[in-house]
Design a protein around this motif. Structure first.
Motif, short mmCIF file in Angstrom:
data_model
loop_
_atom_site.label_atom_id
_atom_site.label_comp_id
_atom_site.label_asym_id
_atom_site.label_seq_id
_atom_site.Cartn_x
_atom_site.Cartn_y
_atom_site.Cartn_z
N LEU A 180 0.94 -0.92 0.12
CA LEU A 180 0.04 0.21 0.30
C LEU A 180 0.48 0.89 0.00
N GLY A 181 0.65 2.03 -0.67
CA GLY A 181 1.92 3.31 -1.06
C GLY A 181 0.71 4.76 -1.66
N PRO A 182 0.76 5.55 -2.03
CA PRO A 182 0.83 6.68 -2.57
C PRO A 182 1.62 6.48 -4.03
N SER A 183 0.71 7.23 -5.40
CA SER A 183 1.52 7.23 -6.58
C SER A 183 3.37 7.60 -6.28
N VAL A 205 3.14 6.47 8.01
CA VAL A 205 1.64 5.85 8.70
C VAL A 205 0.44 5.77 9.11
N ALA A 206 0.38 6.92 10.66
CA ALA A 206 -0.05 7.64 11.12
C ALA A 206 -1.16 7.94 10.13
N GLY A 207 -0.83 9.14 9.34
CA GLY A 207 -1.68 9.31 8.57
C GLY A 207 -2.31 8.95 6.76
N PHE A 208 -1.17 8.27 6.36
CA PHE A 208 -1.98 7.59 5.46
C PHE A 208 -2.85 6.32 5.89
N VAL A 209 -3.04 5.33 6.85
CA VAL A 209 -3.27 4.69 7.55
C VAL A 209 -4.81 4.86 8.19
N VAL A 241 -0.17 -6.56 4.98
CA VAL A 241 -0.49 -4.94 4.51
C VAL A 241 1.80 -4.41 4.38
N ALA A 242 2.30 -4.21 3.56
CA ALA A 242 3.49 -3.40 3.60
C ALA A 242 3.36 -1.51 3.28
N VAL A 243 3.46 -0.86 3.99
CA VAL A 243 2.66 0.44 3.90
C VAL A 243 4.76 1.29 2.80
N MET A 244 4.09 1.67 1.46
CA MET A 244 5.91 1.95 1.08
C MET A 244 5.68 3.00 0.76
N ASN A 245 6.71 3.86 1.45
CA ASN A 245 6.67 6.04 0.63
C ASN A 245 7.87 5.67 0.43
N HIS A 246 8.37 6.22 -0.85
CA HIS A 246 9.99 6.67 -1.42
C HIS A 246 10.64 5.76 -1.49
N GLY A 247 9.93 4.82 -1.83
CA GLY A 247 10.92 3.17 -2.13
C GLY A 247 11.37 2.19 -1.40
N LYS A 248 10.87 2.51 -0.31
CA LYS A 248 11.14 1.71 1.77
C LYS A 248 9.52 1.22 1.74
N PHE A 249 9.71 0.20 2.82
CA PHE A 249 8.59 -0.35 3.27
C PHE A 249 8.52 1.24 4.95
N PHE A 252 -9.22 -20.17 -3.10
CA PHE A 252 -8.10 -21.07 -4.27
C PHE A 252 -6.78 -21.67 -3.29
N GLU A 253 -6.60 -20.72 -1.92
CA GLU A 253 -5.43 -20.68 -0.79
C GLU A 253 -4.38 -20.57 -1.91
N THR A 254 -3.92 -19.79 -3.10
CA THR A 254 -3.06 -19.10 -3.84
C THR A 254 -2.09 -17.61 -2.82
N THR A 255 -1.26 -17.91 -2.91
CA THR A 255 -0.23 -16.70 -2.36
C THR A 255 -0.77 -15.21 -3.24
N PHE A 256 -1.40 -13.99 -2.91
CA PHE A 256 -1.83 -13.10 -3.36
C PHE A 256 -0.61 -12.42 -2.90
N VAL A 257 -0.30 -11.44 -3.95
CA VAL A 257 0.25 -9.71 -3.97
C VAL A 257 -0.48 -8.64 -4.44
N TYR A 258 -0.61 -7.68 -3.81
CA TYR A 258 -1.63 -6.82 -4.40
C TYR A 258 -0.92 -5.25 -3.99
N ILE A 259 -0.96 -4.86 -4.78
CA ILE A 259 -0.49 -3.66 -5.16
C ILE A 259 -1.54 -2.17 -4.90
N THR A 260 -2.13 -1.59 -4.26
CA THR A 260 -3.21 -0.04 -4.08
C THR A 260 -2.77 0.38 -3.78
#
Length: 372
Positions: free
Chosen positions: A40-43, A235-239, A209-217, A188-196
Motif C-alpha cells: 500500500l502506498g501513494p503513486s 503510516v499514521a497519516g496514510f492508514v 500489509v506493507a506500507v510503502m513510501n519513497h521506495g522503502k517499506f 484457491f489458497e493461492t498467495t496473492f500479492v496485491y498493490i494499491t
C-alpha cells in the motif's frame, strides 16, 4: 540458492535504481504460503516497480527474489511460477470466456480434454459456471474481473500478482469486489500479492500489509497493527483518517506530553520513547475522528482531553458522517465521526458543546525533515 519453502515469496535487500533515482530502496520481506499480502502506498512510491521485478519484467539492481524456495535470478517471466492480473485486465475481446481462460493452458501444451475440465472447474469456483460461451462484451465489470483472475488461477501459480485490478471500477462494484477477491483467495489458497493506493482495499482484504513510501517499506503488519499501532507519522497519516497537527512540546510528564499546535491548541498526547525529545521539540500529532467522544464525557480526568467546540459543518454520509468543529479558544478545526444514533440526530451547525478523547489515543511522532 534455496530458502525456507514455508514462504511462497522472499525478498532480500531489493534495490532498483534508474540512473541516480532509487525507485526501490533496500526492501526485504517474506510472505507465508497461502497469504494475502498487500503493498500500500501513494503513486510513485515504488510499488509497481517492485511488482514488475517479482513478475520478471524488470531486474533488481541488487538483492534477491526467492519464489517457492528457488532464486529467480535470470529466470524469465514465462518461466516463473507466478501470474499477473493487470489493472485493465487485458482480456481478449475476440475470444469467448472459455477461450480466454484456456489461452495459457493451450500455450503450455495441455490436451483439450484436460483444458475443458480445468476451465469448467475454475468457472464454477469463481461462481460463473455455464458462462464459457459468453462473449467478453456480455460480461459486467465484476464478471470481467473474475474471468481475469480465473485465467491466471487455472494455471495453478504459486503466487498471483495483482496490479490495482479494482482501480477502474465504480465505487459500489469496487466495494463488492473487495469481498469477492478475499473469498477467491481463500477458496484457491493461492498467495496473492496485491498493490494499491487505496487503504480500504488493503485493510479489508489482507493478512499482511506493507506500507510503502519513497521506495522503502515504512511498516509491515496486519491491518489492526497498522491502524492502532503506526510506527511513524507517515503510516499514521496514510492508514485511516486522522486529524493531523504540527505542534511543539511544552511539557514532558511521566505518562504524557503536553503540546501546543501552531494555532495555539493545547493537548495532552501519548508519550514517545525518544532520547532526543526535549521541551521545544517539534512533533506531529494524530487523533482519529472516530476516537473523539461527542458531548459531556464522564471521564473528567487527566487521562482525557476535553475541548469546548462549535459545529461548523455537518458532512452527512450515512455511517461515514462527520462533524467539522472548531475549538473555541484556538480556532483549530477538528473532524469528528458522527454516530448515526438518535442521541445525535438533532445536532445543527452553530451548536456549541464539548468533545473529549483519551490521551493514549493521541499518537505523537518527532517531526523529521521532509524528503524533497
Amino acid at each position: 540458492m534455496l530458502k525456507d519453502i514455508d514462504f511462497d515469496l522472499q525478498c532480500t535487500d531489493i534495490v532498483r535504481k534508474f540512473d541516480d533515482f532509487t525507485a526501490v530502496d533496500h526492501v526485504s520481506f517474506e510472505i507465508p504460503r497461502g497469504s494475502f499480502f498487500s503493498i500500500l502506498g501513494p503513486s510513485g512510491c515504488g510499488k509497481t516497480t517492485l511488482l514488475r521485478m517479482l513478475a520478471g519484467f524488470d531486474d533488481p539492481t541488487s538483492g534477491e527474489i526467492i519464489i517457492k524456495g528457488k532464486s529467480m535470478a535470470g529466470v524469465a517471466p514465462n518461466k516463473r511460477p507466478v501470474n499477473m492480473v493487470f489493472q485493465h485486465l487485458a482480456l481478449f475481446p475476440n475470444m469467448n470466456v472459455a477461450e480466454n481462460i484456456a489461452y495459457g493452458l493451450h500455450r503450455q501444451g495441455i490436451n483439450k480434454v484436460e483444458i475443458k475440465q480445468r476451465v469448467e472447474q475454475v468457472l464454477a469456483r469463481v461462481n460463473l459456471a455455464g458462462s464459457g460461451n459468453k462473449k467478453i462484451s456480455q460480461l459486467s465489470g465484476g464478471q470481467k474481473q473474475r474471468i481475469a483472475i480465473a485465467r491466471c488461477l487455472v494455471l495453478n501459480p504459486d503466487v498471483l500478482l495483482l496490479d490495482e485490478p479494482l482501480g477502474a471500477l465504480d465505487l459500489n462494484l469496487r466495494e463488492h469486489m473487495k469481498v469477492e477477491l478475499k473469498k477467491l483467495q481463500q477458496e484457491f489458497e493461492t498467495t496473492f500479492v496485491y498493490i494499491t493506493h487505496d487503504q480500504s482495499e488493503a485493510l479489508v482484504m489482507s493478512d499482511q500489509v506493507a506500507v510503502m513510501n519513497h521506495g522503502k517499506f515504512q511498516q509491515v503488519g496486519d491491518p489492526q497493527q497498522l491502524y492502532y499501532e503506526p510506527e511513524n507519522a507517515f503510516v499514521a497519516g496514510f492508514v485511516g483518517d486522522s486529524n493531523t497537527w504540527s505542534a511543539q512540546v511544552i511539557d514532558i510528564l511521566p505518562d504524557a506530553l503536553k503540546v501546543k499546535t501552531t494555532t495555539g491548541l493545547t493537548l495532552y498526547t501519548s508519550k514517545i520513547d525518544d532520547k532526543v525529545l526535549v521541551i521545544g521539540s517539534q512533533v506531529e500529532v494524530f487523533i482519529r475522528p472516530e476516537a473523539v467522544y461527542i458531548g459531556q464525557n464522564s471521564n473528567q480526568d487527566q487521562q482525557h482531553n476535553h475541548l469546548n467546540i462549535k459545529i461548523n459543518n455537518i458532512l452527512f454520509d450515512g455511517a461515514n458522517s462527520q462533524l467539522l468543529v472548531e475549538e473555541l479558544t484556538s480556532g483549530e478545526e477538528i473532524k469528528v465521526k458522527l454516530p448515526q444514533t438518535s442521541e445525535f440526530m438533532h445536532l445543527q451547525k452553530g451548536d456549541k458543546l464539548q468533545i473529549s478523547f483519551a490521551v493514549k489515543q493521541v499518537k505523537t511522532f518527532l517531526k523529521v525533515p521532509e524528503i524533497s
